[in-house]
Motif scaffolding. Structure first.
Motif, PDB file in Angstrom:
ATOM      1  N   ASN A  39      -4.308  -1.295  -3.570  1.00  0.00           N
ATOM      2  CA  ASN A  39      -3.264  -0.357  -3.991  1.00  0.00           C
ATOM      3  C   ASN A  39      -3.561   1.053  -3.501  1.00  0.00           C
ATOM      4  O   ASN A  39      -2.654   1.796  -3.121  1.00  0.00           O
ATOM      5  CB  ASN A  39      -3.121  -0.376  -5.511  1.00  0.00           C
ATOM      6  N   LEU A  40      -4.843   1.428  -3.506  1.00  0.00           N
ATOM      7  CA  LEU A  40      -5.234   2.742  -2.997  1.00  0.00           C
ATOM      8  C   LEU A  40      -4.964   2.839  -1.502  1.00  0.00           C
ATOM      9  O   LEU A  40      -4.492   3.871  -1.013  1.00  0.00           O
ATOM     10  CB  LEU A  40      -6.711   3.011  -3.290  1.00  0.00           C
ATOM     11  N   LYS A  41      -5.258   1.777  -0.769  1.00  0.00           N
ATOM     12  CA  LYS A  41      -4.983   1.762   0.676  1.00  0.00           C
ATOM     13  C   LYS A  41      -3.493   1.978   0.936  1.00  0.00           C
ATOM     14  O   LYS A  41      -3.116   2.798   1.771  1.00  0.00           O
ATOM     15  CB  LYS A  41      -5.441   0.436   1.285  1.00  0.00           C
ATOM     16  N   GLU A  42      -2.656   1.260   0.190  1.00  0.00           N
ATOM     17  CA  GLU A  42      -1.210   1.409   0.365  1.00  0.00           C
ATOM     18  C   GLU A  42      -0.758   2.834   0.026  1.00  0.00           C
ATOM     19  O   GLU A  42       0.012   3.445   0.771  1.00  0.00           O
ATOM     20  CB  GLU A  42      -0.471   0.403  -0.516  1.00  0.00           C
ATOM     21  N   ALA A  43      -1.255   3.370  -1.081  1.00  0.00           N
ATOM     22  CA  ALA A  43      -0.890   4.735  -1.482  1.00  0.00           C
ATOM     23  C   ALA A  43      -1.336   5.754  -0.441  1.00  0.00           C
ATOM     24  O   ALA A  43      -0.608   6.694  -0.120  1.00  0.00           O
ATOM     25  CB  ALA A  43      -1.509   5.058  -2.839  1.00  0.00           C
ATOM     26  N   THR A  44      -2.526   5.558   0.107  1.00  0.00           N
ATOM     27  CA  THR A  44      -3.057   6.487   1.104  1.00  0.00           C
ATOM     28  C   THR A  44      -2.259   6.409   2.402  1.00  0.00           C
ATOM     29  O   THR A  44      -1.935   7.437   3.001  1.00  0.00           O
ATOM     30  CB  THR A  44      -4.552   6.200   1.351  1.00  0.00           C
ATOM     31  N   GLU A  45      -1.921   5.202   2.839  1.00  0.00           N
ATOM     32  CA  GLU A  45      -1.116   5.059   4.054  1.00  0.00           C
ATOM     33  C   GLU A  45       0.258   5.701   3.897  1.00  0.00           C
ATOM     34  O   GLU A  45       0.744   6.383   4.818  1.00  0.00           O
ATOM     35  CB  GLU A  45      -0.981   3.585   4.421  1.00  0.00           C
ATOM     36  N   LEU A  46       0.887   5.527   2.732  1.00  0.00           N
ATOM     37  CA  LEU A  46       2.191   6.157   2.486  1.00  0.00           C
ATOM     38  C   LEU A  46       2.065   7.680   2.462  1.00  0.00           C
ATOM     39  O   LEU A  46       2.912   8.394   3.014  1.00  0.00           O
ATOM     40  CB  LEU A  46       2.784   5.649   1.171  1.00  0.00           C
TER      41      LEU A  46
END
Length: 70
Positions: A39-46
């Motif tokens: 979830n952190l990876k997705e948030a960071t990419e966004l």
């Protein structure tokens, strides 16, 4: 597309793991460590789609010790 390695700092908050990326400031959570990091990876990419990092060097990360009354 660029690939860069980021740091995930995790702590358990009741029944969830909270994950934070100190280089960017993004935070997310999950029921497992793996879910929290995903979830952190997705948030960071966004976040990086809207606010790309400057090209001038890498963020430094270190640790320190602090004394406190227990």
């Amino acid at each position: 597309m660029k690939v860069r390695t980021f740091t995930a700092v995790l702590h358990k908050d009741e029944d969830l793991y909270v994950a934070e990326c100190p280089e960017v400031g993004t935070v997310s959570q999950g029921h497992t460590v793996e879910e929290a990091v995903a979830n952190l990876k997705e948030a960071t990419e966004l976040y990086l789609e809207e606010f790309p990092l400057p090209e001038n060097g890498r963020t430094l990360l270190t640790t320190f010790e602090a004394t406190y009354a227990a």
